[in-house]
Design a protein around this motif. Structure first.
Motif, PDB file in Angstrom:
ATOM      1  N   SER A  74     100.052  35.390  42.612  1.00  0.00           N
ATOM      2  CA  SER A  74     100.781  34.940  41.430  1.00  0.00           C
ATOM      3  C   SER A  74     102.223  35.388  41.554  1.00  0.00           C
ATOM      4  O   SER A  74     102.488  36.588  41.738  1.00  0.00           O
ATOM      5  CB  SER A  74     100.161  35.521  40.156  1.00  0.00           C
ATOM      6  OG  SER A  74     101.024  35.373  39.051  1.00  0.00           O
ATOM      7  N   THR A  75     103.152  34.449  41.469  1.00  0.00           N
ATOM      8  CA  THR A  75     104.569  34.812  41.506  1.00  0.00           C
ATOM      9  C   THR A  75     104.927  35.715  40.344  1.00  0.00           C
ATOM     10  O   THR A  75     105.661  36.699  40.498  1.00  0.00           O
ATOM     11  CB  THR A  75     105.436  33.537  41.469  1.00  0.00           C
ATOM     12  OG1 THR A  75     105.072  32.691  42.552  1.00  0.00           O
ATOM     13  CG2 THR A  75     106.912  33.876  41.562  1.00  0.00           C
ATOM     14  N   GLU A  76     104.382  35.399  39.176  1.00  0.00           N
ATOM     15  CA  GLU A  76     104.672  36.203  37.982  1.00  0.00           C
ATOM     16  C   GLU A  76     104.143  37.617  38.143  1.00  0.00           C
ATOM     17  O   GLU A  76     104.849  38.593  37.865  1.00  0.00           O
ATOM     18  CB  GLU A  76     104.044  35.515  36.764  1.00  0.00           C
ATOM     19  CG  GLU A  76     104.505  36.073  35.434  1.00  0.00           C
ATOM     20  CD  GLU A  76     103.491  37.019  34.800  1.00  0.00           C
ATOM     21  OE1 GLU A  76     103.830  37.658  33.792  1.00  0.00           O
ATOM     22  OE2 GLU A  76     102.371  37.124  35.329  1.00  0.00           O
ATOM     23  N   ARG A  77     102.911  37.763  38.631  1.00  0.00           N
ATOM     24  CA  ARG A  77     102.348  39.098  38.824  1.00  0.00           C
ATOM     25  C   ARG A  77     103.049  39.844  39.961  1.00  0.00           C
ATOM     26  O   ARG A  77     103.181  41.072  39.932  1.00  0.00           O
ATOM     27  CB  ARG A  77     100.842  39.006  39.112  1.00  0.00           C
ATOM     28  CG  ARG A  77     100.003  38.437  37.984  1.00  0.00           C
ATOM     29  CD  ARG A  77     100.244  39.116  36.662  1.00  0.00           C
ATOM     30  NE  ARG A  77      99.900  40.523  36.676  1.00  0.00           N
ATOM     31  CZ  ARG A  77      98.829  41.048  36.081  1.00  0.00           C
ATOM     32  NH1 ARG A  77      97.977  40.271  35.438  1.00  0.00           N
ATOM     33  NH2 ARG A  77      98.603  42.343  36.119  1.00  0.00           N
ATOM     34  N   ARG A  78     103.507  39.107  40.977  1.00  0.00           N
ATOM     35  CA  ARG A  78     104.248  39.755  42.055  1.00  0.00           C
ATOM     36  C   ARG A  78     105.564  40.329  41.531  1.00  0.00           C
ATOM     37  O   ARG A  78     105.953  41.451  41.882  1.00  0.00           O
ATOM     38  CB  ARG A  78     104.510  38.746  43.181  1.00  0.00           C
ATOM     39  CG  ARG A  78     104.860  39.377  44.522  1.00  0.00           C
ATOM     40  CD  ARG A  78     105.019  38.307  45.601  1.00  0.00           C
ATOM     41  NE  ARG A  78     103.867  37.414  45.602  1.00  0.00           N
ATOM     42  CZ  ARG A  78     103.935  36.100  45.512  1.00  0.00           C
ATOM     43  NH1 ARG A  78     105.115  35.497  45.419  1.00  0.00           N
ATOM     44  NH2 ARG A  78     102.844  35.355  45.524  1.00  0.00           N
ATOM     45  N   GLY A  79     106.243  39.551  40.678  1.00  0.00           N
ATOM     46  CA  GLY A  79     107.460  40.065  40.074  1.00  0.00           C
ATOM     47  C   GLY A  79     107.198  41.291  39.228  1.00  0.00           C
ATOM     48  O   GLY A  79     107.946  42.280  39.277  1.00  0.00           O
ATOM     49  N   ARG A  80     106.120  41.260  38.453  1.00  0.00           N
ATOM     50  CA  ARG A  80     105.766  42.418  37.634  1.00  0.00           C
ATOM     51  C   ARG A  80     105.395  43.622  38.491  1.00  0.00           C
ATOM     52  O   ARG A  80     105.658  44.768  38.123  1.00  0.00           O
ATOM     53  CB  ARG A  80     104.624  42.050  36.689  1.00  0.00           C
ATOM     54  CG  ARG A  80     105.073  41.136  35.547  1.00  0.00           C
ATOM     55  CD  ARG A  80     103.912  40.528  34.795  1.00  0.00           C
ATOM     56  NE  ARG A  80     103.057  41.522  34.174  1.00  0.00           N
ATOM     57  CZ  ARG A  80     101.930  41.239  33.536  1.00  0.00           C
ATOM     58  NH1 ARG A  80     101.529  39.975  33.437  1.00  0.00           N
ATOM     59  NH2 ARG A  80     101.205  42.180  32.992  1.00  0.00           N
ATOM     60  N   HIS A  81     104.789  43.376  39.652  1.00  0.00           N
ATOM     61  CA  HIS A  81     104.451  44.476  40.566  1.00  0.00           C
ATOM     62  C   HIS A  81     105.721  45.186  41.032  1.00  0.00           C
ATOM     63  O   HIS A  81     105.778  46.426  41.055  1.00  0.00           O
ATOM     64  CB  HIS A  81     103.671  43.927  41.765  1.00  0.00           C
ATOM     65  CG  HIS A  81     103.352  44.955  42.807  1.00  0.00           C
ATOM     66  ND1 HIS A  81     102.544  46.048  42.562  1.00  0.00           N
ATOM     67  CD2 HIS A  81     103.747  45.060  44.120  1.00  0.00           C
ATOM     68  CE1 HIS A  81     102.440  46.776  43.658  1.00  0.00           C
ATOM     69  NE2 HIS A  81     103.158  46.203  44.616  1.00  0.00           N
TER      70      HIS A  81
END
Length: 404
Positions: free
Chosen positions: A328-335
């Motif tokens: 997930s791009t969104e979860r990768r950013g949050r990571h």
């Protein structure tokens, strides 16, 4: 004679806590914060946010938040940035159609539309803008279907309507009116209950728990999640992988909720999720809507370690996790934001700035609308060493944190 140095918000918190005769652990418990968070606020390793101040104030005998922030700090009542499509989503949520006629979309069509919307959420670098474009129509179509269909089609439509409300909650969480977020949670749970679908009900509780946690009601969130697991767990052995996915997700949500309350028992929930994913889900499985997978379990381990105030453990957990594997791009950013938070706890300003920049390169909207990312960026712009200050100021400006 030199002028007396002004006290910081953290120093004011510590002075008031001592005057009230409270330990850090006791104040943390009363305020639904972790003891580590209170410690880092007091020693200046974490900024005092408006939300944390509101949670601390009643237990410190503070009625005016100026007592915590000081006379030189200006506070805006609207501290969250707003997204351009919020008004359109709000209108869709509050358009009460008394009379509905015509032919509704089929549940199969709506299921495909819901899945496509979630796929966009997880693959677009600008997921909030993309979601804002489709949400009004998606809410209208699923509301119509739930009203016009009958029998099994109506129950299926209600479960899909709950999903539309969940996407609206994800969209509004960081930049919408708090009342609108509560509305999405309440309506999503109501639609799921009316559908009589245990999976839909459990997922709606998962979303409700996130909101309960965010307003300091962590104990309620953990209890609701436990009840939801009771709905799901008996069906894991004989059901499809979506049941195991949901069970793992409920454990992960409980783990994060407990971690943010400073409860080391978070690791038992995290380990339960890991076992479910490893034993009950096929290799390479990725959930369609919340992206439950083996990499996501590792992402949650990093998040739990950061929220428990253990940057060494966070870095150890992150060491073997390839960000490119996060589905997930969104979860990768949050990571990357979580890794920046970990570096921030250690006072590593250069690493913090580098990781925030990687988060922005991965998903600009995740950083622009993330409260922790904005808080860290604003502090870096003020406090970073001269060698990186210009870069920090520019990052803060790009994500709209320069006014904080």
């Amino acid at each position: 004679m030199t002028a007396e140095q002004p006290t910081t918000p953290g120093q004011r918190v510590e002075r008031l806590r001592r005057a009230a005769g409270l330990s850090r652990e006791r104040l943390a418990g009363l305020s639904s914060l972790s003891p580590t968070t209170v410690k880092f606020i007091e020693n200046g390793r974490r900024g005092l946010t408006l939300r944390a101040a509101q949670q601390l104030a009643p237990h410190l005998g503070v009625r005016d938040l100026g007592e915590l922030f000081g006379p030189t700090v200006a506070l805006s009542l609207d501290v969250r940035p707003s997204h351009p499509a919020v008004d359109d989503v709000r209108r869709a949520l509050t358009a009460w159609h008394i009379k509905i006629d015509g032919d509704p979309e089929s549940p199969a069509y709506l299921g495909g539309a819901i899945d496509a919307a979630w796929q966009t959420w997880h693959t677009s670098r600008h997921q909030r803008t993309e979601a804002g474009l489709v949400l009004p129509g998606l809410l209208d179509s699923t509301q119509r279907a739930a009203r016009l269909h009958e029998g099994d089609d109506r129950r299926t439509s209600l479960a899909l309507l709950a999903q539309a409300y969940h996407l609206a909650q994800a969209y509004l969480a960081w930049h919408g009116d708090r009342e609108m977020v509560w509305l999405t949670v309440d309506r999503g749970l109501s639609a799921a209950l009316d559908s009589d679908d245990p999976l839909a009900i459990a997922q709606s509780i998962w979303y409700a728990a996130h909101l309960l946690r965010s307003v300091g009601r962590a104990d309620e969130a953990v209890e609701r999640l436990r009840e939801a697991r009771g709905l799901v767990e008996p069906r894991v052995a004989d059901g499809g992988p979506e049941w195991a996915e949901m069970l793992a997700d409920l454990h992960l949500c409980s783990a994060l909720t407990r971690a943010r309350s400073g409860d080391q028992g978070a690791w038992s929930d995290w380990d339960a999720a890991r076992r479910v994913v490893e034993r009950a889900l096929p290799e390479g499985y990725v959930g369609r809507r919340t992206r439950v997978s083996r990499p996501l379990v590792d992402v949650y381990a990093v998040m739990c370690a950061v929220d428990l105030g253990d940057p060494d453990e966070a870095q150890r957990r992150a060491h073997a996790l390839d960000p490119a594997s996060i589905p997930s791009t969104e979860r990768r950013g949050r990571h990357f934001v979580e890794l920046a938070r970990s570096a921030d706890l250690e006072g590593a300003r250069e690493a913090t700035l580098h990781l925030l920049a990687r988060a922005e390169a991965t998903s600009p909207e995740t950083v622009r609308y993330s409260p922790p990312a904005r808080d860290i960026a604003a502090r870096l712009a003020r406090e970073a060493p001269a060698a990186i200050r210009a870069e920090a100021v520019e990052l803060s400006r790009r994500i709209g944190a320069s006014e904080l």
